[in-house]
Design an enzyme around this catalytic site. Structure first.
Site, short mmCIF file in Angstrom:
data_model
loop_
_atom_site.label_atom_id
_atom_site.label_comp_id
_atom_site.label_asym_id
_atom_site.label_seq_id
_atom_site.Cartn_x
_atom_site.Cartn_y
_atom_site.Cartn_z
N CYS A 145 6.67 -7.01 1.58
CA CYS A 145 5.69 -6.10 2.44
C CYS A 145 4.60 -7.19 2.98
O CYS A 145 3.91 -7.62 2.43
CB CYS A 145 5.08 -5.13 1.79
SG CYS A 145 3.70 -4.13 2.54
N CYS B 182 1.37 -3.35 8.95
CA CYS B 182 2.02 -2.19 9.59
C CYS B 182 0.78 -1.07 9.75
O CYS B 182 0.61 -0.19 10.58
CB CYS B 182 3.23 -1.68 9.58
SG CYS B 182 4.30 -3.16 9.13
N THR C 273 -2.28 -0.84 0.30
CA THR C 273 -1.29 -1.96 0.56
C THR C 273 -2.26 -3.18 1.42
O THR C 273 -2.57 -2.66 2.46
CB THR C 273 -0.14 -1.61 1.42
OG1 THR C 273 0.73 -0.88 0.42
CG2 THR C 273 0.64 -2.93 1.77
N GLU D 242 -1.43 -4.30 -3.76
CA GLU D 242 -1.87 -3.10 -3.76
C GLU D 242 -3.10 -2.73 -4.69
O GLU D 242 -3.15 -3.39 -5.51
CB GLU D 242 -0.81 -1.69 -4.25
CG GLU D 242 0.16 -1.29 -3.27
CD GLU D 242 1.26 -2.61 -3.47
OE1 GLU D 242 1.35 -2.92 -4.49
OE2 GLU D 242 1.95 -2.90 -2.49
N HIS E 272 4.53 5.61 10.59
CA HIS E 272 4.74 4.98 9.28
C HIS E 272 6.44 4.92 8.79
O HIS E 272 6.78 4.03 8.29
CB HIS E 272 3.76 5.34 8.10
CG HIS E 272 3.40 4.17 7.31
ND1 HIS E 272 3.22 2.78 8.11
CD2 HIS E 272 3.10 3.77 6.11
CE1 HIS E 272 2.87 1.82 6.74
NE2 HIS E 272 2.72 2.66 5.69
N TYR F 102 9.22 1.91 8.38
CA TYR F 102 10.17 1.37 7.32
C TYR F 102 11.35 0.98 7.94
O TYR F 102 12.37 0.41 7.32
CB TYR F 102 10.25 2.47 6.42
CG TYR F 102 8.91 2.59 5.43
CD1 TYR F 102 9.07 1.65 4.34
CD2 TYR F 102 8.01 3.12 5.86
CE1 TYR F 102 7.98 1.56 3.55
CE2 TYR F 102 6.77 3.12 4.85
CZ TYR F 102 6.66 2.44 3.71
OH TYR F 102 5.73 2.26 2.93
N CYS G 277 10.72 -2.96 8.74
CA CYS G 277 10.15 -4.03 7.78
C CYS G 277 11.19 -4.13 6.42
O CYS G 277 11.48 -4.88 5.96
CB CYS G 277 8.82 -3.50 7.07
SG CYS G 277 8.75 -2.01 6.36
N GLU H 176 7.93 0.99 -3.10
CA GLU H 176 7.35 1.58 -1.84
C GLU H 176 8.28 2.05 -0.86
O GLU H 176 7.99 3.11 -0.04
CB GLU H 176 6.82 0.34 -1.24
CG GLU H 176 5.85 0.55 0.01
CD GLU H 176 5.31 -0.44 0.89
OE1 GLU H 176 5.51 -1.57 0.43
OE2 GLU H 176 4.93 -0.23 2.02
C1 LIG Z 1 3.82 0.13 -2.98
C2 LIG Z 1 3.00 1.16 -2.54
C3 LIG Z 1 2.36 1.15 -1.27
C4 LIG Z 1 1.70 1.99 -0.82
N1 LIG Z 1 0.86 1.68 0.25
C5 LIG Z 1 -0.10 2.82 0.85
C6 LIG Z 1 -1.09 2.59 1.54
O1 LIG Z 1 -1.31 1.30 2.27
N2 LIG Z 1 -1.86 3.38 2.35
C7 LIG Z 1 -1.79 4.57 1.60
O2 LIG Z 1 -2.39 5.44 2.14
N3 LIG Z 1 -1.03 5.34 0.77
C8 LIG Z 1 -0.08 4.10 0.12
N4 LIG Z 1 1.10 4.57 -0.55
C9 LIG Z 1 0.95 5.77 -1.19
C10 LIG Z 1 1.99 6.48 -0.89
O3 LIG Z 1 1.88 7.15 0.37
C11 LIG Z 1 2.08 7.78 -2.20
O4 LIG Z 1 2.58 6.87 -3.32
C12 LIG Z 1 3.08 8.90 -1.75
O5 LIG Z 1 2.76 9.75 -0.85
C13 LIG Z 1 3.35 9.54 -3.14
O6 LIG Z 1 1.90 10.04 -3.49
P1 LIG Z 1 1.64 9.83 -4.96
O7 LIG Z 1 1.89 8.41 -5.32
O8 LIG Z 1 0.22 10.53 -5.11
O9 LIG Z 1 2.59 10.98 -5.70
P2 LIG Z 1 2.88 12.53 -5.99
O10 LIG Z 1 2.08 13.00 -4.57
O11 LIG Z 1 2.11 12.67 -7.06
O12 LIG Z 1 4.31 12.77 -5.78
C14 LIG Z 1 5.15 12.50 -6.79
C15 LIG Z 1 6.21 13.59 -6.82
O13 LIG Z 1 5.76 14.80 -7.07
C16 LIG Z 1 5.95 15.61 -5.84
N5 LIG Z 1 4.72 16.36 -5.69
C17 LIG Z 1 3.60 16.09 -5.51
N6 LIG Z 1 2.77 17.22 -5.01
C18 LIG Z 1 3.56 18.30 -5.57
C19 LIG Z 1 3.04 19.74 -5.51
N7 LIG Z 1 1.98 20.11 -4.98
N8 LIG Z 1 4.40 20.44 -5.58
C20 LIG Z 1 5.46 19.96 -5.83
N9 LIG Z 1 5.58 18.69 -5.95
C21 LIG Z 1 4.76 17.96 -5.74
C22 LIG Z 1 6.31 14.87 -4.79
O14 LIG Z 1 7.26 15.25 -3.97
C23 LIG Z 1 7.06 13.56 -5.53
O15 LIG Z 1 8.23 14.03 -5.99
C24 LIG Z 1 1.76 3.39 -1.38
C25 LIG Z 1 2.52 3.73 -2.30
C26 LIG Z 1 3.28 2.68 -2.87
C27 LIG Z 1 4.24 2.86 -4.18
#
Ligand SMILES: Cc1cc2nc3c(=O)[nH]c(=O)nc-3n(C[C@H](O)[C@H](O)[C@H](O)COP(=O)(O)OP(=O)(O)OC[C@H]3O[C@@H](n4cnc5c(N)ncnc54)[C@H](O)[C@@H]3O)c2cc1C
Length: 481
Positions: free
Chosen positions: A100, A104, A191, A256, A291, A295, A298, A446
């Site tokens: 990564c 982006c 990131t 990250e 975004h 994907y 990238c 990611e």
């Molecule tokens: C390597 C990496 C790079 C990233 N880079 C960035 C970045 O640069 N900027 C940025 O802003 N974000 C970034 N992210 C964040 C990414 O957008 C989030 O990880 C993603 O949106 C999931 O959110 P979470 O990790 O909080 O997981 P959760 O929201 O906890 O999700 C985990 C699971 O639970 C489920 N879930 C969540 N809430 C509920 C609910 N209320 N009811 C039922 N199911 C639910 C989801 O569908 C999923 O299956 C990055 C993530 C990774 C892994």
């Protein structure tokens, strides 16, 4: 023309003097850390490509704001062709770095904020759009790296921001002072944050009436004294600190961090949404769609690197001619190009927004990202199959260089005589890096969660699919009233 070279970028980010908590220690001058350097090198690639005669045309573009030639990573898309070129540029960077390259997210945030502030001003009489135009002109002219910060910690997923035990679990406006706001909270998984000059803070989800404090979008410099960083660990990350880089597998890498905003003052001219809950969801939707399109470029480029490495290891192992190996590599190519096709399709079907920049086709961008949550895992499985068990058991570079162990390794890891053992080990390490090492954070985890997990895309696909129209079509076909 303000186009920085990779070297100038590295100098400029070094001058920020960022500090972070890393592996239990507070580290000053993070750019000197061996953990961060590979990720800065990947960002530097995006600057050098704008000066490389082979890629200059793709990476350099005339700014719609100031007329200067700027790096496409800070461009506001002016046509479907711009959207297509963005995907092509990302694919190039993906293959060039096999990780990564972290630039982006700021470009996607800027394009989403540009059109959302325009629409918000039209409805609420605010002046966010002009503020953002001024801010982004400065970013373009200085050729700065911007982190797009959307993901809040979110606490108990079953509760709204105002019902959490701690209101800071979603970034919020905590206080108002003359000339600005004070924000408090954190953004997770950020990131490339330590390689950025600026942060664009955005709401994490659609806010409702009564949740105005959490409907905030603003810009903060990364070296604000009230912003704290806690480094995220990656599998096999400390290999990056070893003197012999061969065991790292890839000298480029992503990074990250958890970013904490501890009562950060933001002046009015850097605030682009403040309480207009009806635009929080629109901003999230537009950012996520750009975004999700990203994907399609990238991860395809990283997929190119994985396919290339798999085809090469097959040659090195002496199995390149076997029909099932050829078939598995064709399957990898098919999956990778399917993702790319969706990235190109959602770009080519892009439409102008009222503010003048172009937005991708939302349905196809979500189909693109949903494929990204699946296909890289299958590509990784096929690469693991073809590469063989050495992927998990390869001796270290230090042992290869050891006078006693080295000759045994040379003797027993010899395969196709056209290739030296050391090269075979390098390719195995790159594949290991992408499927099970630090590179798997960017290529697999990611791919699943970046820009939202699969359910988020399924919801958008359900909304955008035009199911009623399809039902109507069938009724017309069958003469059903
Ligand atoms: C390597 C990496 C790079 C990233 N880079 C960035 C970045 O640069 N900027 C940025 O802003 N974000 C970034 N992210 C964040 C990414 O957008 C989030 O990880 C993603 O949106 C999931 O959110 P979470 O990790 O909080 O997981 P959760 O929201 O906890 O999700 C985990 C699971 O639970 C489920 N879930 C969540 N809430 C509920 C609910 N209320 N009811 C039922 N199911 C639910 C989801 O569908 C999923 O299956 C990055 C993530 C990774 C892994």
């Amino acid at each position: 023309m303000a186009l920085k070279t990779g070297k100038e970028y590295l100098e400029s980010v070094g001058q920020l003097g960022l500090e972070a908590h890393m592996l239990g220690k507070k580290t000053s001058e993070v750019n000197e850390s061996g953990l961060v350097k590979p990720s800065q090198k990947a960002v530097a690639f995006t600057f050098d490509a704008a000066h490389d005669p082979k890629t200059q045309e793709l990476f350099c573009v005339e700014s719609s704001l100031c007329g200067d030639v700027v790096n496409r990573f800070s461009h506001l898309h002016q046509s479907p062709q711009d959207l297509v070129n963005k995907v092509k540029m990302q694919r190039h960077c993906g293959l060039g770095t096999a990780c990564c390259f972290q630039r982006c997210v700021g470009m996607d945030a800027a394009n989403a904020i540009f059109s959302t502030t325009y629409d918000c001003d039209a409805k609420h009489g605010t002046d966010y759009h002009q503020r953002f135009r001024d801010y982004w002109t400065w970013i373009q002219q200085k050729d700065l790296v911007v982190d797009g910060a959307m993901t809040d910690p979110k606490g108990d997923r079953g509760k709204r921001p105002k019902d959490q035990l701690d209101p800071d679990l979603f970034v919020r406006v905590k206080e108002r002072r003359p000339g600005g706001i004070v924000i408090s909270g954190a953004k997770l998984h950020q990131t490339g944050m330590l390689n950025s000059h600026e942060i664009l803070v955005m709401p994490t989800m659609t806010m409702r009436e009564g949740e105005e404090a959490w409907a905030v979008c603003c810009a903060v410099p990364t070296n604000d004294q009230n912003v704290r960083y806690i480094y995220g660990r990656q599998a096999s990350d400390t290999r990056k600190l070893e003197a012999d880089l061969m065991d790292v597998g890839n000298s480029f890498g992503g990074q990250e961090v958890m970013t904490v905003f501890e009562d950060v003052f933001v002046p009015d001219e850097r605030v682009f949404l403040d309480g207009e809950v009806d635009f929080s969801g629109i901003l999230v939707e537009r950012f996520a769609s750009y975004h999700r399109q990203s994907y399609g470029g990238c991860k395809v480029g990283v997929g190119d690197a994985l396919i290339g490495a798999t085809a090469l290891i097959a040659q090195m192992n002496g199995v390149a001619g076997a029909s099932h190996i050829k078939d598995k590599i064709v399957e990898m190519i098919h999956l990778n190009e399917t993702i790319y096709s969706c990235g190109i399709a959602c770009s080519a079907e892009g439409q102008a927004t009222a503010s003048g920049n172009y937005l991708v086709n939302l349905l196809l961008a979500n189909v693109c990202k949903l494929n990204v949550t699946r296909f890289p895992y299958e590509l990784a499985r096929l690469a693991t199959d073809v590469a063989g068990g050495l992927l998990g058991t390869l001796p270290s570079a230090a042992d290869l260089n050891d006078p006693v162990a080295g000759p045994y390794i040379e003797k027993y890891l010899a395969a196709n005589p056209d290739y030296p053992v050391v090269d075979r080990m390098k390719v195995l390490r790159l594949i290991e890096n992408l499927v099970a090492g630090a590179g798997a954070v960017g290529y697999l985890i990611e791919s699943m969660h970046g820009a939202g997990p699969p359910t988020a895309q399924r919801i958008m696909i359900g909304r955008q699919a035009g199911l009623d129209q399809k039902i109507e079509g069938v009724k017309n076909l069958l003469n059903i009233a």
